[in-house]
Write a protein that holds these residues in place. Structure first.
Motif, PDB file in Angstrom:
ATOM      1  N   UNK A  38      28.380  37.832  34.412  1.00 39.57           N
ATOM      2  CA  UNK A  38      29.673  38.090  33.800  1.00 39.57           C
ATOM      3  C   UNK A  38      30.804  37.514  34.654  1.00 39.57           C
ATOM      4  N   UNK A  39      31.767  36.904  33.983  1.00 42.05           N
ATOM      5  CA  UNK A  39      33.025  36.502  34.602  1.00 42.05           C
ATOM      6  C   UNK A  39      34.139  37.194  33.831  1.00 42.05           C
ATOM      7  N   UNK A  40      34.861  38.071  34.523  1.00 48.02           N
ATOM      8  CA  UNK A  40      35.893  38.892  33.894  1.00 48.02           C
ATOM      9  C   UNK A  40      37.263  38.340  34.274  1.00 48.02           C
ATOM     10  N   UNK A  41      38.071  38.044  33.263  1.00 44.25           N
ATOM     11  CA  UNK A  41      39.417  37.519  33.489  1.00 44.25           C
ATOM     12  C   UNK A  41      40.450  38.577  33.129  1.00 44.25           C
ATOM     13  N   UNK A  42      41.429  38.744  34.017  1.00 47.13           N
ATOM     14  CA  UNK A  42      42.472  39.747  33.861  1.00 47.13           C
ATOM     15  C   UNK A  42      43.838  39.103  34.065  1.00 47.13           C
ATOM     16  N   UNK A  43      44.862  39.747  33.529  1.00 42.82           N
ATOM     17  CA  UNK A  43      46.223  39.323  33.835  1.00 42.82           C
ATOM     18  C   UNK A  43      46.421  39.369  35.345  1.00 42.82           C
ATOM     19  N   UNK A  44      47.247  38.474  35.878  1.00 40.17           N
ATOM     20  CA  UNK A  44      47.411  38.352  37.334  1.00 40.17           C
ATOM     21  C   UNK A  44      47.805  39.669  37.986  1.00 40.17           C
ATOM     22  N   UNK A  45      48.667  40.443  37.328  1.00 41.66           N
ATOM     23  CA  UNK A  45      49.090  41.716  37.929  1.00 41.66           C
ATOM     24  C   UNK A  45      47.937  42.716  37.977  1.00 41.66           C
ATOM     25  N   UNK A  46      47.089  42.723  36.922  1.00 44.92           N
ATOM     26  CA  UNK A  46      45.931  43.615  36.924  1.00 44.92           C
ATOM     27  C   UNK A  46      44.914  43.180  37.985  1.00 44.92           C
ATOM     28  N   UNK A  47      44.733  41.865  38.114  1.00 44.01           N
ATOM     29  CA  UNK A  47      43.794  41.365  39.117  1.00 44.01           C
ATOM     30  C   UNK A  47      44.258  41.721  40.532  1.00 44.01           C
ATOM     31  N   UNK A  48      45.553  41.592  40.788  1.00 46.83           N
ATOM     32  CA  UNK A  48      46.073  41.916  42.120  1.00 46.83           C
ATOM     33  C   UNK A  48      45.812  43.381  42.480  1.00 46.83           C
ATOM     34  N   UNK A  49      45.915  44.263  41.496  1.00 46.48           N
ATOM     35  CA  UNK A  49      45.657  45.683  41.751  1.00 46.48           C
ATOM     36  C   UNK A  49      44.166  45.955  41.935  1.00 46.48           C
ATOM     37  N   UNK A  50      43.331  45.210  41.195  1.00 49.98           N
ATOM     38  CA  UNK A  50      41.889  45.428  41.268  1.00 49.98           C
ATOM     39  C   UNK A  50      41.263  44.840  42.524  1.00 49.98           C
ATOM     40  N   UNK A  51      41.803  43.728  42.995  1.00 50.47           N
ATOM     41  CA  UNK A  51      41.149  42.953  44.052  1.00 50.47           C
ATOM     42  C   UNK A  51      40.738  43.779  45.280  1.00 50.47           C
ATOM     43  N   UNK A  52      41.586  44.675  45.798  1.00 52.16           N
ATOM     44  CA  UNK A  52      41.164  45.422  46.996  1.00 52.16           C
ATOM     45  C   UNK A  52      39.969  46.348  46.774  1.00 52.16           C
ATOM     46  N   UNK A  53      39.703  46.726  45.530  1.00 54.00           N
ATOM     47  CA  UNK A  53      38.604  47.666  45.267  1.00 54.00           C
ATOM     48  C   UNK A  53      37.542  47.048  44.367  1.00 54.00           C
ATOM     49  N   UNK A  54      37.535  45.724  44.240  1.00 54.54           N
ATOM     50  CA  UNK A  54      36.629  45.117  43.271  1.00 54.54           C
ATOM     51  C   UNK A  54      35.162  45.336  43.637  1.00 54.54           C
ATOM     52  N   UNK A  55      34.831  45.427  44.919  1.00 48.19           N
ATOM     53  CA  UNK A  55      33.440  45.701  45.293  1.00 48.19           C
ATOM     54  C   UNK A  55      32.995  47.073  44.808  1.00 48.19           C
ATOM     55  N   UNK A  56      33.896  48.041  44.892  1.00 44.65           N
ATOM     56  CA  UNK A  56      33.574  49.388  44.422  1.00 44.65           C
ATOM     57  C   UNK A  56      33.394  49.387  42.901  1.00 44.65           C
ATOM     58  N   UNK A  57      34.312  48.730  42.178  1.00 46.34           N
ATOM     59  CA  UNK A  57      34.210  48.652  40.721  1.00 46.34           C
ATOM     60  C   UNK A  57      32.947  47.900  40.325  1.00 46.34           C
ATOM     61  N   UNK A  58      32.639  46.836  41.049  1.00 46.88           N
ATOM     62  CA  UNK A  58      31.430  46.062  40.760  1.00 46.88           C
ATOM     63  C   UNK A  58      30.177  46.940  40.913  1.00 46.88           C
ATOM     64  N   UNK A  59      30.139  47.761  41.945  1.00 53.15           N
ATOM     65  CA  UNK A  59      28.997  48.635  42.154  1.00 53.15           C
ATOM     66  C   UNK A  59      28.821  49.636  41.026  1.00 53.15           C
ATOM     67  N   UNK A  60      29.930  50.264  40.602  1.00 54.45           N
ATOM     68  CA  UNK A  60      29.842  51.232  39.505  1.00 54.45           C
ATOM     69  C   UNK A  60      29.484  50.533  38.193  1.00 54.45           C
ATOM     70  N   UNK A  61      29.997  49.324  38.009  1.00 54.74           N
ATOM     71  CA  UNK A  61      29.678  48.585  36.790  1.00 54.74           C
ATOM     72  C   UNK A  61      28.183  48.273  36.722  1.00 54.74           C
ATOM     73  N   UNK A  62      27.595  47.869  37.827  1.00 59.38           N
ATOM     74  CA  UNK A  62      26.158  47.587  37.849  1.00 59.38           C
ATOM     75  C   UNK A  62      25.354  48.850  37.545  1.00 59.38           C
ATOM     76  N   UNK A  63      25.790  49.966  38.095  1.00 62.67           N
ATOM     77  CA  UNK A  63      25.114  51.238  37.819  1.00 62.67           C
ATOM     78  C   UNK A  63      25.190  51.583  36.330  1.00 62.67           C
ATOM     79  N   UNK A  64      26.376  51.392  35.747  1.00 60.57           N
ATOM     80  CA  UNK A  64      26.557  51.692  34.324  1.00 60.57           C
ATOM     81  C   UNK A  64      25.727  50.746  33.454  1.00 60.57           C
ATOM     82  N   UNK A  65      25.649  49.473  33.832  1.00 63.58           N
ATOM     83  CA  UNK A  65      24.852  48.512  33.072  1.00 63.58           C
ATOM     84  C   UNK A  65      23.365  48.848  33.148  1.00 63.58           C
ATOM     85  N   UNK A  66      22.890  49.272  34.315  1.00 66.16           N
ATOM     86  CA  UNK A  66      21.496  49.707  34.435  1.00 66.16           C
ATOM     87  C   UNK A  66      21.227  50.915  33.557  1.00 66.16           C
TER      88      UNK A  66
END
Length: 290
Positions: free
Chosen positions: A40-68
């Motif tokens: 997956x490649x997820x594209x976000x508005x620049x302002x949303x991406x800036x807010x997500x970037x510091x915690x993207x590893x955490x979100x990625x981990x939860x997303x993988x858990x949810x996908x499993x």
């Protein structure tokens, strides 16, 4: 996170719900196997991406858990409706699987400035590398996009009516309701619309803000493209009504205690009031084909 143009903050849960919707929409049938996207490649508005970037590893981990969790759920019976849509008979076995050992998930800012704050665009593929045993057609890029709702005060000239979600697709019907943000109108543009509170491992098309009596995946509205007729399926704990009449539940418990979707639907008239768990109402109206 930054607020979207609807006034509601984009959350990691919104992103995960859209990933799960992409998984179900991008299923590729082979013969005994149904491949699901796993890159997956997820594209976000620049302002949303800036807010997500510091915690993207955490979100990625939860997303993988949810996908499993969702993949396991598909193989335990909730994928029956998808199997029927793919033309699989009731007696056939179908395994949902991903090609790669792990999910690949990357976040990107929208460099072309096409997305608004709150929009989510997901590009997915079945695998990172070609697998010969699944044929040359297996490598497919699938795109889903979740546009954010626009409140009445911010509707541009010539756009949809106040409180209506913006869409460029053909509209087959409308769902009108009221929540803490005021009156809302949701255009039905797909042949299947999932309604509920949503959450991790529960993607929905119409995410409602309401009490927990509303199930995360409460009901589904299906349009038959051949006839234009609508049907409703109840998947909730506390029930769904149509003009005050209870809709039969589509769920039953297996001997192991798992929830199994029996794919029980009820006809939905062109105009109806839908009641969710006796605590939330939506007014449904079909658009007559011209």
């Amino acid at each position: 996170m930054s607020e979207s143009s609807s006034g509601r903050q984009l959350t990691g849960d919104d992103i995960i719900s859209e990933l799960i919707r992409n998984v179900e929409s991008g299923v590729f049938k082979v013969r005994y196997t149904a491949l699901v996207p796993c890159v997956f490649n997820v594209y976000l508005h620049a302002s949303d991406y800036d807010q997500l970037h510091p915690i993207e590893d955490f979100v990625r981990g939860e997303a993988k858990e949810a996908l499993n969790d969702h993949l396991a759920k598909l193989n335990k019976g909730s994928g029956l409706a998808i199997a029927r849509w793919l033309g699989i008979g009731a007696g056939q076995q179908l395994e949902f699987k991903k090609l790669e050992p792990d999910w690949t998930l990357e976040f990107h800012p929208d460099a072309e400035e096409r997305l608004r704050p709150g929009d989510i665009e997901v590009y997915s593929e079945l695998g990172a590398a070609q697998r010969a045993e699944f044929g040359s057609g297996a490598m497919t890029t699938f795109i889903t996009r979740k546009p954010v709702e626009q409140p009445a005060a911010e509707q541009p000239a010539g756009s949809a009516a106040p409180g209506t979600s913006r869409t460029d697709r053909q509209v087959h019907g409308y769902l009108r309701y009221q929540d803490s943000g005021g009156e809302k109108t949701f255009p039905i543009t797909r042949d299947q619309t999932v309604i509920g509170r949503g959450g991790k491992a529960f993607w929905v098309d119409l995410k409602l803000e309401g009490p927990p009596d509303i199930s995360r995946e409460h009901c589904r509205i299906r349009r038959d493209p051949a006839t234009g007729n609508f049907f409703i399926k109840d998947l909730s704990q506390y029930g769904t009504t149509v003009d005050g009449v209870e809709v039969p539940s589509s769920l039953e418990r297996s001997p192991q205690g798992e929830k199994v979707d029996r794919n029980v639907e009820s006809p939905l008239p062109p105009r109806a009031r839908l009641g969710l768990a006796g605590v939330f109402d939506l007014d449904f109206e079909a658009v007559q084909a011209k």
